[in-house]
Structure formats: C-alpha cells, structure tokens
Design a protein around this motif. Structure first.
Motif, PDB file in Angstrom:
ATOM      1  N   TYR A 138      51.331 -31.098  34.635  1.00 14.39           N
ATOM      2  CA  TYR A 138      52.746 -30.901  34.330  1.00 14.39           C
ATOM      3  C   TYR A 138      53.609 -31.946  35.041  1.00 14.39           C
ATOM      4  CZ  TYR A 138      57.327 -28.697  34.056  1.00 14.39           C
ATOM      5  OH  TYR A 138      58.664 -28.451  33.847  1.00 14.39           O
ATOM      6  N   LEU A 165      56.024 -34.861  33.413  1.00 15.13           N
ATOM      7  CA  LEU A 165      57.411 -35.147  33.793  1.00 15.13           C
ATOM      8  C   LEU A 165      57.593 -36.602  34.202  1.00 15.13           C
ATOM      9  CD1 LEU A 165      58.228 -31.927  35.880  1.00 15.13           C
ATOM     10  CD2 LEU A 165      58.917 -32.455  33.511  1.00 15.13           C
ATOM     11  N   ALA A 175      58.389 -29.069  39.538  1.00 11.98           N
ATOM     12  CA  ALA A 175      59.374 -29.915  38.851  1.00 11.98           C
ATOM     13  C   ALA A 175      60.472 -30.362  39.813  1.00 11.98           C
ATOM     14  CB  ALA A 175      59.974 -29.178  37.660  1.00 11.98           C
ATOM     15  N   GLN A 201      59.082 -33.142  41.840  1.00 13.95           N
ATOM     16  CA  GLN A 201      59.019 -34.356  41.020  1.00 13.95           C
ATOM     17  C   GLN A 201      60.377 -35.066  40.997  1.00 13.95           C
ATOM     18  OE1 GLN A 201      60.532 -34.680  37.695  1.00 13.95           O
ATOM     19  NE2 GLN A 201      59.732 -36.755  37.463  1.00 13.95           N
ATOM     20  N   ARG A 202      61.455 -34.292  40.984  1.00 16.75           N
ATOM     21  CA  ARG A 202      62.796 -34.902  40.984  1.00 16.75           C
ATOM     22  C   ARG A 202      63.107 -35.535  42.332  1.00 16.75           C
ATOM     23  NH1 ARG A 202      63.689 -30.061  38.367  1.00 16.75           N
ATOM     24  NH2 ARG A 202      64.792 -29.152  40.142  1.00 16.75           N
TER      25      ARG A 202
END
Length: 182
Positions: free
Chosen positions: A52, A56, A105, A108-109
C-alpha cells in the motif's frame, strides 16, 4: 532504462542488491525482519502495508511484488489487495488493519503527518504498541526502498506473472537470499 549499469535481466531491488553487495545484506535483513520475522502482524498484513505504501509512492515494482506476496498470504487474494490499493476505507479488512493502513499513509506523507489522531484511531481499533511501531517502521522503510528502486530507474516488469513468481520465491525463501543469476 536504469540510470546505472544494472543487470537488465533482473528487475527492481534485486538488481540493486547484486550491484552493491556491501549494502545488500543490511537491506535484505531489514526486509526479512520487517516482513517475515516474529511479530503480532500476520505476514500478509505486513506485505499489504508495504504494498500500500509503495502504491502511494507510485513504485510499481514494490507495489506489485509486495502486493503479490500479500495476495498469496491473505484470504481474499489479489482482489483484496487491489481493493486496498484503490481505497482502504472501503476494502473488506478489519478495523484494526484499516487504522494501521491510515497510519502507514500518514507516515508516507511524512513523519510529522503522524499525529495523536492516527495513533488513537489505531489503538481504538485494537492495535497494540508493537503493531503501531511495526507499521510505522514498515511504512518508513518502504519509502526508502521505493525511492531506491525508482531513484535508479530499475526495471519494473509489466507482466503480472513475473510478480507471482517473485512472490512465490519471497514467501518460500525470504528476503535474505538474493536470487541466482538467470
């Protein structure tokens, strides 16, 4: 075409591991510990988190190879992986895993994107501190692996069967064995 002289017959990260064996061991050991070592998250869940995050990051090789690894280890197979990649909020996964995917997520940012709300949501959904730790580390490590693979423009096969073969090798033999030259 890769930015450096890599074995064109070997796709993705394995080509980089062969190019620079001095770094292959630590990178492979980290992947082995994160994705296959002891821990409270199922191996398939860990692979799904890696896949995942790679999606992204738009890293086709890692998203596809780890997605294939997740698919062979999770009920629901590739359709489940594809649903998570498309929208984890509506994918048929547990609330705990959904919260951990949201946490991944955020990582990841950027590290500072992880806040109290993401941690509280994961805990409320039943995640333990070890699961939270491991999710953050998997997400952070895959940001590095993705940038390594794409930053040197490694080859990413377009044939899904290649990723199935990679998944069979990784789920059987692990990450510490570099595949032999063809």
């Amino acid at each position: 075409m890769p930015h450096i002289a890599l074995d064109g017959d070997v796709p993705g990260l394995p080509s980089l591991l062969r190019f620079r064996p001095e770094t292959a061991g630590p990178l492979s050991d980290l992947a082995e510990a994160l994705l296959r070592g002891p821990g409270p998250l199922d191996r398939g869940e860990r692979e799904l988190i890696a896949s995942y995050v790679s999606t992204l990051n738009d890293c086709r090789f890692c998203a596809s190879s780890h997605g294939a690894c997740a698919a062979v280890q999770l009920d629901g197979g590739m359709p489940l992986v594809e649903r998570v990649h498309a929208d984890p909020a509506t994918a048929p996964v547990s609330d705990r895993l959904r919260a951990l995917l949201r946490l991944a997520a955020a990582v990841q940012r950027g590290g500072h994107a992880v806040g109290d709300a993401e941690i509280a949501a994961a805990r409320t959904a039943g995640a333990t501190d070890v699961e939270i730790h491991d999710t953050v580390l998997i997400a952070a490590a895959f940001c590095m692996y993705n940038r390594y693979v794409d930053g040197l423009a490694t080859v990413a096969p377009t044939d899904p069967r290649m990723y199935t073969q990679i998944a069979e090798r990784l789920t059987t033999h692990g990450y510490t064995t570099v595949p032999p030259r063809p």
